[in-house]
Design an enzyme around this catalytic site. Structure first.
Site, PDB file in Angstrom:
ATOM      1  N   GLY A   1       9.551  21.170   8.319  1.00  0.00           N
ATOM      2  CA  GLY A   1       9.382  20.158   9.357  1.00  0.00           C
ATOM      3  C   GLY A   1      10.336  19.008   9.118  1.00  0.00           C
ATOM      4  O   GLY A   1      10.772  18.779   7.988  1.00  0.00           O
TER       5      GLY A   1
ATOM      6  N   HIS B   1       5.059  10.560   9.966  1.00  0.00           N
ATOM      7  CA  HIS B   1       6.384   9.929   9.831  1.00  0.00           C
ATOM      8  C   HIS B   1       6.669   8.987  11.005  1.00  0.00           C
ATOM      9  O   HIS B   1       7.338   7.978  10.836  1.00  0.00           O
ATOM     10  CB  HIS B   1       7.489  10.991   9.786  1.00  0.00           C
ATOM     11  CG  HIS B   1       7.691  11.611   8.427  1.00  0.00           C
ATOM     12  ND1 HIS B   1       8.085  10.885   7.332  1.00  0.00           N
ATOM     13  CD2 HIS B   1       7.561  12.895   7.998  1.00  0.00           C
ATOM     14  CE1 HIS B   1       8.195  11.701   6.281  1.00  0.00           C
ATOM     15  NE2 HIS B   1       7.883  12.925   6.655  1.00  0.00           N
TER      16      HIS B   1
ATOM     17  N   CYS C   1       8.092  16.922   0.911  1.00  0.00           N
ATOM     18  CA  CYS C   1       8.748  16.241   2.020  1.00  0.00           C
ATOM     19  C   CYS C   1      10.229  16.113   1.700  1.00  0.00           C
ATOM     20  O   CYS C   1      10.593  15.793   0.572  1.00  0.00           O
ATOM     21  CB  CYS C   1       8.130  14.851   2.195  1.00  0.00           C
ATOM     22  SG  CYS C   1       8.860  13.903   3.533  1.00  0.00           S
ATOM     23  N   LEU C   2      11.080  16.363   2.683  1.00  0.00           N
ATOM     24  CA  LEU C   2      12.528  16.277   2.456  1.00  0.00           C
ATOM     25  C   LEU C   2      12.958  14.854   2.090  1.00  0.00           C
ATOM     26  O   LEU C   2      14.012  14.669   1.493  1.00  0.00           O
ATOM     27  CB  LEU C   2      13.294  16.763   3.696  1.00  0.00           C
ATOM     28  CG  LEU C   2      13.147  18.258   4.021  1.00  0.00           C
ATOM     29  CD1 LEU C   2      13.841  18.590   5.336  1.00  0.00           C
ATOM     30  CD2 LEU C   2      13.679  19.133   2.890  1.00  0.00           C
TER      31      LEU C   2
ATOM     32  N   GLN D   1      13.229  10.387   9.905  1.00  0.00           N
ATOM     33  CA  GLN D   1      13.786  10.804   8.606  1.00  0.00           C
ATOM     34  C   GLN D   1      15.313  10.912   8.635  1.00  0.00           C
ATOM     35  O   GLN D   1      15.946  10.931   7.586  1.00  0.00           O
ATOM     36  CB  GLN D   1      13.221  12.174   8.190  1.00  0.00           C
ATOM     37  CG  GLN D   1      11.763  12.128   7.757  1.00  0.00           C
ATOM     38  CD  GLN D   1      11.309  13.515   7.332  1.00  0.00           C
ATOM     39  OE1 GLN D   1      10.935  14.333   8.169  1.00  0.00           O
ATOM     40  NE2 GLN D   1      11.360  13.783   6.040  1.00  0.00           N
TER      41      GLN D   1
ATOM     42  N   HIS E   1       1.533  16.033   9.120  1.00  0.00           N
ATOM     43  CA  HIS E   1       2.504  15.434   8.188  1.00  0.00           C
ATOM     44  C   HIS E   1       3.665  14.796   8.966  1.00  0.00           C
ATOM     45  O   HIS E   1       4.033  13.645   8.714  1.00  0.00           O
ATOM     46  CB  HIS E   1       3.016  16.522   7.229  1.00  0.00           C
ATOM     47  CG  HIS E   1       4.108  16.069   6.300  1.00  0.00           C
ATOM     48  ND1 HIS E   1       3.958  16.075   4.930  1.00  0.00           N
ATOM     49  CD2 HIS E   1       5.378  15.609   6.542  1.00  0.00           C
ATOM     50  CE1 HIS E   1       5.089  15.621   4.380  1.00  0.00           C
ATOM     51  NE2 HIS E   1       5.962  15.338   5.331  1.00  0.00           N
ATOM     52  N   GLU E   2       4.218  15.545   9.910  1.00  0.00           N
ATOM     53  CA  GLU E   2       5.375  15.039  10.670  1.00  0.00           C
ATOM     54  C   GLU E   2       4.971  13.888  11.576  1.00  0.00           C
ATOM     55  O   GLU E   2       5.708  12.916  11.729  1.00  0.00           O
ATOM     56  CB  GLU E   2       6.028  16.153  11.498  1.00  0.00           C
ATOM     57  CG  GLU E   2       6.588  17.316  10.688  1.00  0.00           C
ATOM     58  CD  GLU E   2       7.466  16.896   9.519  1.00  0.00           C
ATOM     59  OE1 GLU E   2       8.157  15.870   9.627  1.00  0.00           O
ATOM     60  OE2 GLU E   2       7.448  17.589   8.489  1.00  0.00           O
TER      61      GLU E   2
END
Ligand code: CO
Length: 165
Positions: free
Chosen positions: A44, A137, A91-92, A49, A133-134
């Site tokens: 994701g 953000h 997470c990236l 981000q 999760h996304e």
């Protein structure tokens, strides 16, 4: 490839704004986000981000090239949801750490597609966790913010180490 903001970049706490124009530029951004996500090996990626503070994220819990199933969610709103589920999340924007996070097992997401068309989808399990999760953000919330203060401190110390080394 787009640059992915990394913790502790304060921009990761910024709120994202609703999308009003479903333009060609937006479609290009979404395409670039998908490339970036697949290259980075994530499931994701949210627009903030990559430094674009608009309400958009993409998810693909089957990122292997031959099985891909990419979802794009714009201007999302999540139902309250039901049940509880937990996954070991990463997470990236927080490379090198993972933590088990409890989330809703089933939720409904109302959203718009890249052309502005209103849609909704029922999601559950890993896909539901990824969507939550996304979506966090877009509110400037990272998965470590959902940990207990003690665990969060431990994770932040671990992150600080991986950044200085
Ligand atoms: Co993330």
């Amino acid at each position: 490839m787009l640059d992915i903001l990394k913790y502790p970049d304060p921009k990761l706490q910024q709120l994202s704004a609703p999308i009003t124009e479903f333009s060609k530029d937006l479609h290009e951004l979404l395409d670039q986000m998908a490339k970036t996500m697949y290259t980075a090996g994530g499931v994701g990626l949210a627009a903030p981000q990559v430094g674009k503070f608009i309400c958009a994220f993409i998810v693909d819990i089957r990122p292997l090239e031959e099985e891909r199933q990419l979802f794009e969610f714009l201007n999302p709103s999540l139902s309250e949801g039901q049940g509880k589920i937990s996954f070991e999340e990463g997470c990236l924007s927080l490379p090198g750490i993972t933590a088990e996070i409890r989330r809703k097992e089933k939720i409904t997401i109302h959203y718009q597609d890249r052309y502005g068309e209103k849609k909704s989808m029922n999601v559950e399990g890993l896909l539901a966790a990824a969507v939550q999760h996304e979506n966090d953000h877009l509110d400037g919330v990272l998965f470590i913010d959902r940990l207990s203060p003690l665990k969060r401190r431990f994770m932040k110390r671990k992150l600080a180490k991986s950044i200085t080394l």
